[in-house]
Design a protein around this motif. Structure first.
Motif, PDB file in Angstrom:
ATOM      1  N   GLU A   1     -33.165 -18.273   5.361  1.00  0.00           N
ATOM      2  CA  GLU A   1     -32.681 -17.123   4.600  1.00  0.00           C
ATOM      3  C   GLU A   1     -33.546 -16.890   3.371  1.00  0.00           C
ATOM      4  OE1 GLU A   1     -28.489 -17.081   3.785  1.00  0.00           O
ATOM      5  OE2 GLU A   1     -28.041 -18.411   5.465  1.00  0.00           O
ATOM      6  N   ARG A   2     -33.614 -15.630   2.941  1.00  0.00           N
ATOM      7  CA  ARG A   2     -34.294 -15.300   1.688  1.00  0.00           C
ATOM      8  C   ARG A   2     -33.371 -15.675   0.541  1.00  0.00           C
ATOM      9  NH1 ARG A   2     -36.877 -15.876   5.094  1.00  0.00           N
ATOM     10  NH2 ARG A   2     -38.114 -14.405   6.317  1.00  0.00           N
ATOM     11  N   VAL A   3     -33.995 -15.965  -0.596  1.00  0.00           N
ATOM     12  CA  VAL A   3     -33.226 -16.560  -1.685  1.00  0.00           C
ATOM     13  C   VAL A   3     -33.310 -15.717  -2.946  1.00  0.00           C
ATOM     14  CG1 VAL A   3     -33.054 -18.571  -3.194  1.00  0.00           C
ATOM     15  CG2 VAL A   3     -33.482 -18.888  -0.767  1.00  0.00           C
ATOM     16  N   LEU A   4     -32.140 -15.493  -3.557  1.00  0.00           N
ATOM     17  CA  LEU A   4     -32.047 -14.910  -4.891  1.00  0.00           C
ATOM     18  C   LEU A   4     -31.604 -16.031  -5.816  1.00  0.00           C
ATOM     19  CD1 LEU A   4     -30.034 -11.667  -3.985  1.00  0.00           C
ATOM     20  CD2 LEU A   4     -32.512 -11.906  -4.112  1.00  0.00           C
ATOM     21  N   ALA A   5     -32.559 -16.777  -6.337  1.00  0.00           N
ATOM     22  CA  ALA A   5     -32.193 -17.978  -7.093  1.00  0.00           C
ATOM     23  C   ALA A   5     -33.071 -18.130  -8.317  1.00  0.00           C
ATOM     24  CB  ALA A   5     -32.313 -19.226  -6.220  1.00  0.00           C
ATOM     25  N   TYR A   6     -32.448 -18.579  -9.394  1.00  0.00           N
ATOM     26  CA  TYR A   6     -33.162 -18.988 -10.595  1.00  0.00           C
ATOM     27  C   TYR A   6     -33.256 -20.496 -10.583  1.00  0.00           C
ATOM     28  CZ  TYR A   6     -33.590 -20.729 -15.345  1.00  0.00           C
ATOM     29  OH  TYR A   6     -33.972 -21.436 -16.450  1.00  0.00           O
ATOM     30  N   CYS A   7     -34.457 -21.030 -10.705  1.00  0.00           N
ATOM     31  CA  CYS A   7     -34.649 -22.487 -10.727  1.00  0.00           C
ATOM     32  C   CYS A   7     -35.136 -22.891 -12.103  1.00  0.00           C
ATOM     33  CB  CYS A   7     -35.656 -22.922  -9.667  1.00  0.00           C
ATOM     34  SG  CYS A   7     -35.986 -24.686  -9.673  1.00  0.00           S
TER      35      CYS A   7
ATOM     36  N   ASP B   1     -39.953  -6.926  -0.299  1.00  0.00           N
ATOM     37  CA  ASP B   1     -39.926  -5.655  -1.029  1.00  0.00           C
ATOM     38  C   ASP B   1     -38.601  -4.930  -0.808  1.00  0.00           C
ATOM     39  OD1 ASP B   1     -42.415  -5.848  -2.198  1.00  0.00           O
ATOM     40  OD2 ASP B   1     -43.458  -4.844  -0.554  1.00  0.00           O
ATOM     41  N   ALA B   2     -38.114  -4.945   0.442  1.00  0.00           N
ATOM     42  CA  ALA B   2     -36.863  -4.272   0.762  1.00  0.00           C
ATOM     43  C   ALA B   2     -35.680  -4.944   0.073  1.00  0.00           C
ATOM     44  CB  ALA B   2     -36.657  -4.252   2.277  1.00  0.00           C
ATOM     45  N   ILE B   3     -35.660  -6.273   0.076  1.00  0.00           N
ATOM     46  CA  ILE B   3     -34.565  -7.000  -0.577  1.00  0.00           C
ATOM     47  C   ILE B   3     -34.592  -6.759  -2.085  1.00  0.00           C
ATOM     48  CG2 ILE B   3     -33.584  -9.274  -1.043  1.00  0.00           C
ATOM     49  CD1 ILE B   3     -34.687 -10.181   1.656  1.00  0.00           C
ATOM     50  N   TYR B   4     -35.783  -6.757  -2.669  1.00  0.00           N
ATOM     51  CA  TYR B   4     -35.934  -6.520  -4.104  1.00  0.00           C
ATOM     52  C   TYR B   4     -35.444  -5.113  -4.459  1.00  0.00           C
ATOM     53  CZ  TYR B   4     -38.237  -6.307  -8.701  1.00  0.00           C
ATOM     54  OH  TYR B   4     -38.511  -6.181 -10.037  1.00  0.00           O
TER      55      TYR B   4
ATOM     56  N   ALA C   1     -47.973 -10.078   5.580  1.00  0.00           N
ATOM     57  CA  ALA C   1     -47.638  -8.700   5.204  1.00  0.00           C
ATOM     58  C   ALA C   1     -46.208  -8.359   5.602  1.00  0.00           C
ATOM     59  CB  ALA C   1     -48.626  -7.737   5.868  1.00  0.00           C
ATOM     60  N   VAL C   2     -45.785  -8.849   6.776  1.00  0.00           N
ATOM     61  CA  VAL C   2     -44.404  -8.628   7.208  1.00  0.00           C
ATOM     62  C   VAL C   2     -43.430  -9.282   6.241  1.00  0.00           C
ATOM     63  CG1 VAL C   2     -42.721  -9.156   9.007  1.00  0.00           C
ATOM     64  CG2 VAL C   2     -44.990  -8.348   9.636  1.00  0.00           C
ATOM     65  N   MET C   3     -43.734 -10.506   5.827  1.00  0.00           N
ATOM     66  CA  MET C   3     -42.854 -11.211   4.877  1.00  0.00           C
ATOM     67  C   MET C   3     -42.795 -10.461   3.547  1.00  0.00           C
ATOM     68  SD  MET C   3     -41.683 -13.956   6.416  1.00  0.00           S
ATOM     69  CE  MET C   3     -41.275 -15.136   5.149  1.00  0.00           C
ATOM     70  N   GLU C   4     -43.955  -9.993   3.089  1.00  0.00           N
ATOM     71  CA  GLU C   4     -43.987  -9.249   1.825  1.00  0.00           C
ATOM     72  C   GLU C   4     -43.163  -7.967   1.933  1.00  0.00           C
ATOM     73  OE1 GLU C   4     -45.245 -10.074  -0.983  1.00  0.00           O
ATOM     74  OE2 GLU C   4     -46.722 -11.654  -0.607  1.00  0.00           O
ATOM     75  N   ARG C   5     -43.251  -7.289   3.074  1.00  0.00           N
ATOM     76  CA  ARG C   5     -42.507  -6.057   3.268  1.00  0.00           C
ATOM     77  C   ARG C   5     -41.000  -6.321   3.245  1.00  0.00           C
ATOM     78  NH1 ARG C   5     -44.324  -4.109   8.441  1.00  0.00           N
ATOM     79  NH2 ARG C   5     -42.531  -5.188   9.367  1.00  0.00           N
TER      80      ARG C   5
ATOM     81  N   VAL D   1     -37.216 -14.515  -3.823  1.00  0.00           N
ATOM     82  CA  VAL D   1     -38.262 -15.472  -3.485  1.00  0.00           C
ATOM     83  C   VAL D   1     -38.001 -16.030  -2.095  1.00  0.00           C
ATOM     84  CG1 VAL D   1     -37.051 -17.441  -4.508  1.00  0.00           C
ATOM     85  CG2 VAL D   1     -39.536 -17.496  -4.319  1.00  0.00           C
ATOM     86  N   SER D   2     -39.079 -16.376  -1.423  1.00  0.00           N
ATOM     87  CA  SER D   2     -38.980 -17.028  -0.119  1.00  0.00           C
ATOM     88  C   SER D   2     -40.082 -18.069  -0.031  1.00  0.00           C
ATOM     89  CB  SER D   2     -39.127 -16.000   1.011  1.00  0.00           C
ATOM     90  OG  SER D   2     -39.087 -16.633   2.272  1.00  0.00           O
ATOM     91  N   ALA D   3     -39.795 -19.177   0.608  1.00  0.00           N
ATOM     92  CA  ALA D   3     -40.792 -20.248   0.729  1.00  0.00           C
ATOM     93  C   ALA D   3     -40.677 -20.907   2.094  1.00  0.00           C
ATOM     94  CB  ALA D   3     -40.608 -21.279  -0.378  1.00  0.00           C
ATOM     95  N   ARG D   4     -41.804 -21.358   2.603  1.00  0.00           N
ATOM     96  CA  ARG D   4     -41.837 -22.115   3.850  1.00  0.00           C
ATOM     97  C   ARG D   4     -42.895 -23.205   3.716  1.00  0.00           C
ATOM     98  NH1 ARG D   4     -45.753 -20.887   7.674  1.00  0.00           N
ATOM     99  NH2 ARG D   4     -44.311 -21.225   9.404  1.00  0.00           N
ATOM    100  N   PHE D   5     -42.790 -24.227   4.535  1.00  0.00           N
ATOM    101  CA  PHE D   5     -43.733 -25.334   4.504  1.00  0.00           C
ATOM    102  C   PHE D   5     -44.467 -25.414   5.841  1.00  0.00           C
ATOM    103  CE2 PHE D   5     -40.507 -26.484   1.408  1.00  0.00           C
ATOM    104  CZ  PHE D   5     -41.275 -26.886   0.331  1.00  0.00           C
ATOM    105  N   ALA D   6     -45.788 -25.451   5.769  1.00  0.00           N
ATOM    106  CA  ALA D   6     -46.601 -25.664   6.958  1.00  0.00           C
ATOM    107  C   ALA D   6     -46.958 -27.151   7.032  1.00  0.00           C
ATOM    108  CB  ALA D   6     -47.871 -24.816   6.891  1.00  0.00           C
TER     109      ALA D   6
END
Length: 595
Positions: free
Chosen positions: A582-588, A471-474, A464-468, A423-428
């Motif tokens: 950083e991208r996150v591998l986390a269970y919340c 996908d690679a990390i997954y 789309a770049v973020m999704e790609r 998962v990845s998240a950002r705030f605008a």
């Protein structure tokens, strides 16, 4: 070696005193008293540091390891009748509770009596633990509340919208829930499904424990939970507990054989308060059971042992506790820093005394980058020494990523694990800045030079770049698990999707090898090493080089969120501070567990 020689000479000189102390450590027919009041952990923490002496009320937590050591001494000692658990509060995760209960059941199986005394009443966790005892006594005017388990989600989408903050969440895996609290108002169907499965598992374990401990059928135990809470006297009438007594009355009850299962004759009289006839004890009022504190008893038993003169082989224990981060920016949260863990794993690999390693994991995951680097070091370690992953309360997402490189994975049935996703998240912050009268003007060279700027949302191409990237990390996560489980990726992918499992469910799906706690992990590691490893003891491995601790800096935002009941959001904010960019591998958990 010189220090060991000096200590051994001193102990030999004091041997007559130690022998007398050992002889009177536990009164014949009396009880060793184990106090449980506060946090309980799997492993004995390091020796009390200097800082604990000047912090009033600060004490080291009770460990399952210490209780097991106590049990081994008790089962070899014919003098004490058994163990008295004096429980005021218990703060422990489900896997630690299960391990502690298993340790108590082993003491009972070894022929020692266990009585649980709960002077302030019993909640779900305390009654689960007390069910391992032969008899359960609570204080007068208390509540017995085996209420079960509940999860409440707190969702902040509308709150963020009102202040002008726009979250953007990217997740791989339909069950990957870590960002739900930011973008939804209610729990998703997938999240409700996996949380329901976890609660079903925990409720089933609670019902089984009560049924076994109180010697009733499962239907009766389930009815006790659904009809709770109870006053103390009502709980006695239903058979949930055995008696109600003040502490001095408990001493008489133990001495006079008034509790169920004792060999002394039970009195027929009952007091006005219904406390199992204690008030009517006239003839036996002066009889008192004899007690000795567990710490004093253990100290006397240890006093006769000598330190080894020469370095001995050991089993290393590397702790992965807390959220996984590349580097801790400040203290104040439980963090598994890549910097420290990599140094510890390298030290374990290079130390010839360390014959094998247990990776003790209690982590919801965290930084994908840090998880991958730690996994790499575990892989290098596993190439030269046997490695067993022991999962405690939570070993999910990045926690499972790290465990995948071990030769064997062991978890308690109640362990939360899996969550193979990213998962990845950002705030605008654009709308918020507009409301505050702050305008943003950008000059850039490069179409995406301001990609990570919080002042605007991402466009379609940037998303789309973020999704790609995710996908690679997954895909990497799936390959890591498939390689560790020695199965094709096609078999792992249906088990992934970010879904969490109980330890029992994970074992049924092949994500965990065996069920058990730290003792089971020790047994398996010794089996891998060989028959000569049965006497090798575990030692926690620390980094071989000095790494200065991060500065102590308060975290007011997470603390404030916790105070208003947003513990899941607070955890995400704290993780975001340490894993910025950083991208996150986390269970919340995204919720508060209510006992």
């Amino acid at each position: 070696m010189i220090a060991a020689l000096f200590v051994n000479l001193l102990r030999l000189l004091l041997l007559p005193v130690s022998a007398l102390r050992w002889a009177f450590a536990a009164p014949r027919g009396g009880y060793v008293v184990l106090e449980i009041d506060g946090r309980v952990v799997d492993l004995q923490p390091p020796r009390v540091r200097l800082g604990l002496w000047w912090r009033p009320g600060k004490k080291a937590p009770l460990s399952v390891e210490r209780v097991r050591e106590l049990g081994k001494h008790l089962m070899k000692d014919p003098r004490p009748a058994g163990l008295l658990l004096r429980m005021r509060s218990v703060h422990a995760g489900p896997a630690v509770l299960a391990s502690l209960r298993d340790a108590l059941l082993e003491i009972r199986a070894g022929g020692k009596d266990i009585v649980a005394y709960l002077p302030r009443g019993a909640d779900t966790a305390m009654l689960l633990l007390a069910s391992a005892a032969r008899a359960v006594v609570v204080g007068p005017e208390t509540l017995v509340s085996p209420l079960g388990f509940a999860v409440e989600g707190r969702y902040v989408r509308r709150a963020l919208e009102q202040v002008g903050v726009e979250p953007e969440v990217f997740a791989k895996g339909m069950y990957k829930n870590a960002g739900e609290v930011l973008v939804r108002d209610t729990m998703s169907t997938e999240q409700r499904e996996q949380v329901g499965a976890l609660l079903d598992a925990r409720l089933g374990d609670l019902i089984a424990a009560l049924a076994q401990g109180r010697r009733v059928d499962r239907e009766t135990a389930a009815r006790w939970i659904d009809e709770a809470p109870y006053g103390a006297e009502q709980a006695v009438a239903r058979g949930i507990i055995d008696a109600v007594a003040y502490e001095d009355e408990l001493e008489h009850m133990l001495a006079s054989g008034l509790l169920p299962g004792t060999t002394a004759p039970r009195r027929a009289e009952a007091s006005a308060s219904g406390s199992a006839g204690v008030g009517a004890l006239a003839a036996g009022r002066d009889e008192r059971a004899r007690f000795v504190a567990a710490g004093r008893y253990l100290s006397a038993r240890r006093g006769l042992s000598l330190r080894p003169m020469l370095p001995r082989p050991i089993l290393g224990v590397v702790e992965v506790h807390g959220a996984i981060v590349s580097r801790a920016r400040f203290r104040g949260a439980s963090l598994a820093s890549e910097e420290r863990l990599v140094a510890s794993l390298r030290a374990a690999r290079q130390n010839p005394r360390i014959r094998g390693v247990i990776l003790h994991i209690d982590s919801p995951g965290g930084s994908a980058l840090a998880s991958d680097r730690i996994h790499h070091e575990v892989t290098r370690l596993a190439e030269v020494k046997p490695v067993v992953a022991c999962m405690s309360n939570v070993a999910a997402s990045g926690g499972y990523y790290v465990a995948a490189a071990a030769h064997a994975i062991i978890a308690q049935p109640q362990t939360i694990t899996g969550s193979i996703g990213v998962v990845s998240a950002r705030f605008a912050l654009g709308p918020l800045l507009d409301r505050l009268g702050v305008s943003t003007d950008v000059v850039k060279r490069g179409a995406r030079a301001d990609l990570f700027s919080p002042s605007r949302r991402l466009d379609a191409g940037e998303r789309a770049v973020m999704e790609r990237e995710l996908d690679a990390i997954y895909a990497t996560f799936l390959r890591v698990v498939a390689r560790g489980r020695r199965r094709p990726v096609e078999e792992i992918e249906p088990l992934a999707q970010g879904r969490v499992y109980s330890g029992a469910e994970a074992q049924a799906r092949g994500l965990v090898d065996m069920l058990g706690g730290f003792e089971r992990a020790l047994h398996e590691l010794r089996q891998m090493i060989g028959p000569k490893a049965t006497a090798i003891e575990p030692v926690i491995v620390r980094a071989s080089r000095y790494i200065p601790p991060p500065p102590l800096l308060p975290a007011p935002v997470p603390t404030l969120l916790e105070l208003v009941g947003l513990r899941g959001v607070a955890g995400e904010v704290a993780l975001a501070i340490h894993c910025e960019g950083e991208r996150v591998l986390a269970y919340c958990a995204e919720a508060t567990e209510l006992d």
